[in-house]
Design a protein around this motif. Structure first.
Motif, PDB file in Angstrom:
ATOM      1  N   ALA A 190       3.205  15.963  -2.503  1.00  0.00           N
ATOM      2  CA  ALA A 190       4.466  15.916  -1.757  1.00  0.00           C
ATOM      3  C   ALA A 190       4.236  15.381  -0.353  1.00  0.00           C
ATOM      4  O   ALA A 190       5.038  14.592   0.164  1.00  0.00           O
ATOM      5  N   ASP A 191       3.139  15.808   0.265  1.00  0.00           N
ATOM      6  CA  ASP A 191       2.819  15.305   1.604  1.00  0.00           C
ATOM      7  C   ASP A 191       2.505  13.809   1.574  1.00  0.00           C
ATOM      8  O   ASP A 191       2.905  13.059   2.463  1.00  0.00           O
ATOM      9  N   LEU A 192       1.773  13.378   0.554  1.00  0.00           N
ATOM     10  CA  LEU A 192       1.451  11.958   0.420  1.00  0.00           C
ATOM     11  C   LEU A 192       2.715  11.141   0.188  1.00  0.00           C
ATOM     12  O   LEU A 192       2.880  10.075   0.792  1.00  0.00           O
ATOM     13  N   TYR A 193       3.604  11.642  -0.642  1.00  0.00           N
ATOM     14  CA  TYR A 193       4.856  10.927  -0.889  1.00  0.00           C
ATOM     15  C   TYR A 193       5.687  10.839   0.384  1.00  0.00           C
ATOM     16  O   TYR A 193       6.269   9.789   0.685  1.00  0.00           O
ATOM     17  N   ALA A 194       5.727  11.915   1.158  1.00  0.00           N
ATOM     18  CA  ALA A 194       6.483  11.900   2.419  1.00  0.00           C
ATOM     19  C   ALA A 194       5.876  10.898   3.404  1.00  0.00           C
ATOM     20  O   ALA A 194       6.612  10.175   4.085  1.00  0.00           O
ATOM     21  N   ALA A 195       4.558  10.848   3.469  1.00  0.00           N
ATOM     22  CA  ALA A 195       3.903   9.892   4.364  1.00  0.00           C
ATOM     23  C   ALA A 195       4.152   8.459   3.911  1.00  0.00           C
ATOM     24  O   ALA A 195       4.372   7.558   4.733  1.00  0.00           O
ATOM     25  N   ALA A 196       4.138   8.236   2.593  1.00  0.00           N
ATOM     26  CA  ALA A 196       4.399   6.892   2.070  1.00  0.00           C
ATOM     27  C   ALA A 196       5.836   6.476   2.355  1.00  0.00           C
ATOM     28  O   ALA A 196       6.095   5.334   2.760  1.00  0.00           O
ATOM     29  N   ARG A 197       6.781   7.377   2.159  1.00  0.00           N
ATOM     30  CA  ARG A 197       8.186   7.054   2.453  1.00  0.00           C
ATOM     31  C   ARG A 197       8.387   6.824   3.942  1.00  0.00           C
ATOM     32  O   ARG A 197       9.153   5.939   4.344  1.00  0.00           O
ATOM     33  N   ALA A 198       7.709   7.600   4.776  1.00  0.00           N
ATOM     34  CA  ALA A 198       7.817   7.397   6.226  1.00  0.00           C
ATOM     35  C   ALA A 198       7.275   6.032   6.620  1.00  0.00           C
ATOM     36  O   ALA A 198       7.836   5.360   7.487  1.00  0.00           O
ATOM     37  N   ALA A 199       6.187   5.600   5.984  1.00  0.00           N
ATOM     38  CA  ALA A 199       5.628   4.278   6.287  1.00  0.00           C
ATOM     39  C   ALA A 199       6.564   3.167   5.813  1.00  0.00           C
ATOM     40  O   ALA A 199       6.703   2.143   6.482  1.00  0.00           O
ATOM     41  N   LEU A 200       7.203   3.376   4.675  1.00  0.00           N
ATOM     42  CA  LEU A 200       8.138   2.361   4.174  1.00  0.00           C
ATOM     43  C   LEU A 200       9.403   2.277   5.023  1.00  0.00           C
ATOM     44  O   LEU A 200       9.968   1.195   5.201  1.00  0.00           O
ATOM     45  N   ASP A 201       9.845   3.417   5.540  1.00  0.00           N
ATOM     46  CA  ASP A 201      11.114   3.467   6.270  1.00  0.00           C
ATOM     47  C   ASP A 201      10.960   3.378   7.787  1.00  0.00           C
ATOM     48  O   ASP A 201      11.958   3.450   8.500  1.00  0.00           O
ATOM     49  N   ALA A 202       9.740   3.222   8.283  1.00  0.00           N
ATOM     50  CA  ALA A 202       9.496   3.267   9.729  1.00  0.00           C
ATOM     51  C   ALA A 202      10.101   2.056  10.433  1.00  0.00           C
ATOM     52  O   ALA A 202      10.110   0.941   9.899  1.00  0.00           O
ATOM     53  N   ARG A 203      10.582   2.307  11.639  1.00  0.00           N
ATOM     54  CA  ARG A 203      11.041   1.209  12.492  1.00  0.00           C
ATOM     55  C   ARG A 203       9.828   0.532  13.105  1.00  0.00           C
ATOM     56  O   ARG A 203       8.709   1.026  13.021  1.00  0.00           O
ATOM     57  N   ARG A 258       0.828  -1.198   0.000  1.00  0.00           N
ATOM     58  CA  ARG A 258       0.000   0.000   0.000  1.00  0.00           C
ATOM     59  C   ARG A 258       0.866   1.253   0.000  1.00  0.00           C
ATOM     60  O   ARG A 258       0.593   2.220  -0.724  1.00  0.00           O
ATOM     61  N   ALA A 259       1.920   1.267   0.803  1.00  0.00           N
ATOM     62  CA  ALA A 259       2.796   2.434   0.857  1.00  0.00           C
ATOM     63  C   ALA A 259       3.497   2.643  -0.486  1.00  0.00           C
ATOM     64  O   ALA A 259       3.641   3.783  -0.949  1.00  0.00           O
ATOM     65  N   ALA A 260       3.896   1.552  -1.129  1.00  0.00           N
ATOM     66  CA  ALA A 260       4.540   1.675  -2.444  1.00  0.00           C
ATOM     67  C   ALA A 260       3.551   2.201  -3.477  1.00  0.00           C
ATOM     68  O   ALA A 260       3.899   3.055  -4.305  1.00  0.00           O
ATOM     69  N   ALA A 261       2.316   1.716  -3.443  1.00  0.00           N
ATOM     70  CA  ALA A 261       1.299   2.199  -4.379  1.00  0.00           C
ATOM     71  C   ALA A 261       0.997   3.676  -4.128  1.00  0.00           C
ATOM     72  O   ALA A 261       0.787   4.447  -5.074  1.00  0.00           O
ATOM     73  N   ALA A 262       0.975   4.087  -2.871  1.00  0.00           N
ATOM     74  CA  ALA A 262       0.735   5.500  -2.550  1.00  0.00           C
ATOM     75  C   ALA A 262       1.899   6.370  -3.030  1.00  0.00           C
ATOM     76  O   ALA A 262       1.683   7.487  -3.529  1.00  0.00           O
ATOM     77  N   ALA A 263       3.112   5.871  -2.911  1.00  0.00           N
ATOM     78  CA  ALA A 263       4.269   6.630  -3.388  1.00  0.00           C
ATOM     79  C   ALA A 263       4.220   6.780  -4.901  1.00  0.00           C
ATOM     80  O   ALA A 263       4.500   7.860  -5.437  1.00  0.00           O
ATOM     81  N   VAL A 264       3.847   5.720  -5.604  1.00  0.00           N
ATOM     82  CA  VAL A 264       3.722   5.796  -7.063  1.00  0.00           C
ATOM     83  C   VAL A 264       2.622   6.778  -7.448  1.00  0.00           C
ATOM     84  O   VAL A 264       2.780   7.574  -8.381  1.00  0.00           O
ATOM     85  N   LEU A 265       1.509   6.728  -6.727  1.00  0.00           N
ATOM     86  CA  LEU A 265       0.412   7.668  -6.991  1.00  0.00           C
ATOM     87  C   LEU A 265       0.880   9.107  -6.809  1.00  0.00           C
ATOM     88  O   LEU A 265       0.593   9.975  -7.630  1.00  0.00           O
ATOM     89  N   ALA A 266       1.615   9.361  -5.743  1.00  0.00           N
ATOM     90  CA  ALA A 266       2.091  10.720  -5.468  1.00  0.00           C
ATOM     91  C   ALA A 266       3.094  11.169  -6.524  1.00  0.00           C
ATOM     92  O   ALA A 266       3.114  12.348  -6.894  1.00  0.00           O
ATOM     93  N   PRO A 313      -5.122   3.786 -13.164  1.00  0.00           N
ATOM     94  CA  PRO A 313      -4.398   2.608 -12.677  1.00  0.00           C
ATOM     95  C   PRO A 313      -3.773   2.820 -11.298  1.00  0.00           C
ATOM     96  O   PRO A 313      -3.784   1.906 -10.464  1.00  0.00           O
ATOM     97  N   ASP A 314      -3.256   4.009 -11.036  1.00  0.00           N
ATOM     98  CA  ASP A 314      -2.618   4.248  -9.739  1.00  0.00           C
ATOM     99  C   ASP A 314      -3.647   4.379  -8.624  1.00  0.00           C
ATOM    100  O   ASP A 314      -3.448   3.854  -7.520  1.00  0.00           O
ATOM    101  N   GLY A 315      -4.750   5.048  -8.901  1.00  0.00           N
ATOM    102  CA  GLY A 315      -5.809   5.158  -7.894  1.00  0.00           C
ATOM    103  C   GLY A 315      -6.430   3.812  -7.585  1.00  0.00           C
ATOM    104  O   GLY A 315      -6.696   3.485  -6.423  1.00  0.00           O
ATOM    105  N   ALA A 316      -6.664   3.010  -8.614  1.00  0.00           N
ATOM    106  CA  ALA A 316      -7.224   1.675  -8.405  1.00  0.00           C
ATOM    107  C   ALA A 316      -6.269   0.798  -7.614  1.00  0.00           C
ATOM    108  O   ALA A 316      -6.699  -0.005  -6.773  1.00  0.00           O
ATOM    109  N   ALA A 317      -4.968   0.953  -7.861  1.00  0.00           N
ATOM    110  CA  ALA A 317      -3.979   0.156  -7.128  1.00  0.00           C
ATOM    111  C   ALA A 317      -3.973   0.515  -5.640  1.00  0.00           C
ATOM    112  O   ALA A 317      -3.884  -0.371  -4.780  1.00  0.00           O
ATOM    113  N   VAL A 318      -4.091   1.807  -5.343  1.00  0.00           N
ATOM    114  CA  VAL A 318      -4.112   2.238  -3.935  1.00  0.00           C
ATOM    115  C   VAL A 318      -5.390   1.751  -3.247  1.00  0.00           C
ATOM    116  O   VAL A 318      -5.346   1.281  -2.114  1.00  0.00           O
ATOM    117  N   ILE A 319      -6.513   1.864  -3.929  1.00  0.00           N
ATOM    118  CA  ILE A 319      -7.783   1.409  -3.341  1.00  0.00           C
ATOM    119  C   ILE A 319      -7.746  -0.092  -3.085  1.00  0.00           C
ATOM    120  O   ILE A 319      -8.141  -0.563  -2.017  1.00  0.00           O
TER     121      ILE A 319
END
Length: 163
Positions: free
Chosen positions: A65-78, A46-54, A103-109
């Motif tokens: 930019a905020d969505l991409y930052a949130a997606a990267r934070a989710a991917l990199d979180a401890r 989901r985080a990867a799909a959100a990053a691609v969407l952003a 395609p990107d919106g459908a992937a995130v959903i």
């Protein structure tokens, strides 16, 4: 002689029940751990799909930019920060107007729906594993000592409404 056969039969029945209970405790803990790994993989998807969407559909948009930052934070979180970062990503995704035809919106959903299903499965299996740990025979014989206590992954419901 009859009482010896009765005692042996009783011991066999008790040993069989204890063995069955120990196997059940082991299986429930293994299934809960497997569900945790499945949830983790769905969260990563989901985080990867959100990053691609952003990156593709929201280029130049400050919300992108905020969505991409949130997606990267989710991917990199401890591990200890994972729940908070996934909740932030869910809140950011809810603010977006996702196009289910793209395609990107459908992937995130679709990824969000799979996360919701994986979270429900994980929650159910953790609940069953914790219930098995609380049984008197399991506590008395310490049949759960080789397994770490499973924990819930507490996040907001990740299903997204389509606009």
């Amino acid at each position: 002689m009859g009482w010896v056969i009765g005692v042996v039969a009783l011991v066999v029945v008790i040993a069989s029940y204890v063995t069955w209970t120990a196997g059940r405790v082991d299986r429930l803990h293994l299934r809960a751990a497997s569900a945790g790994r499945a949830l983790d993989s769905q969260l990563v998807r989901r985080a990867a799909a959100a990053a691609v969407l952003a990156e593709t559909e929201l280029v130049g948009d400050p919300a992108g930019a905020d969505l991409y930052a949130a997606a990267r934070a989710a991917l990199d979180a401890r591990e200890d920060d994972r729940e908070a970062s996934e909740n932030d990503l869910t809140r950011m995704l809810r603010k977006q107007a996702l196009d289910p035809q793209g395609p990107d919106g459908a992937a995130v959903i679709a990824a969000s729906r799979r996360v919701a299903l994986a979270r429900q499965m994980h929650t159910d299996l953790v609940r069953a594993a914790l219930a098995s740990r609380e049984r008197p025979l399991v506590r008395l014989l310490r049949l759960n000592r080789k397994h770490t206590r499973p924990s819930y992954f507490d996040i907001d419901d990740p299903t997204l409404s389509v606009s």
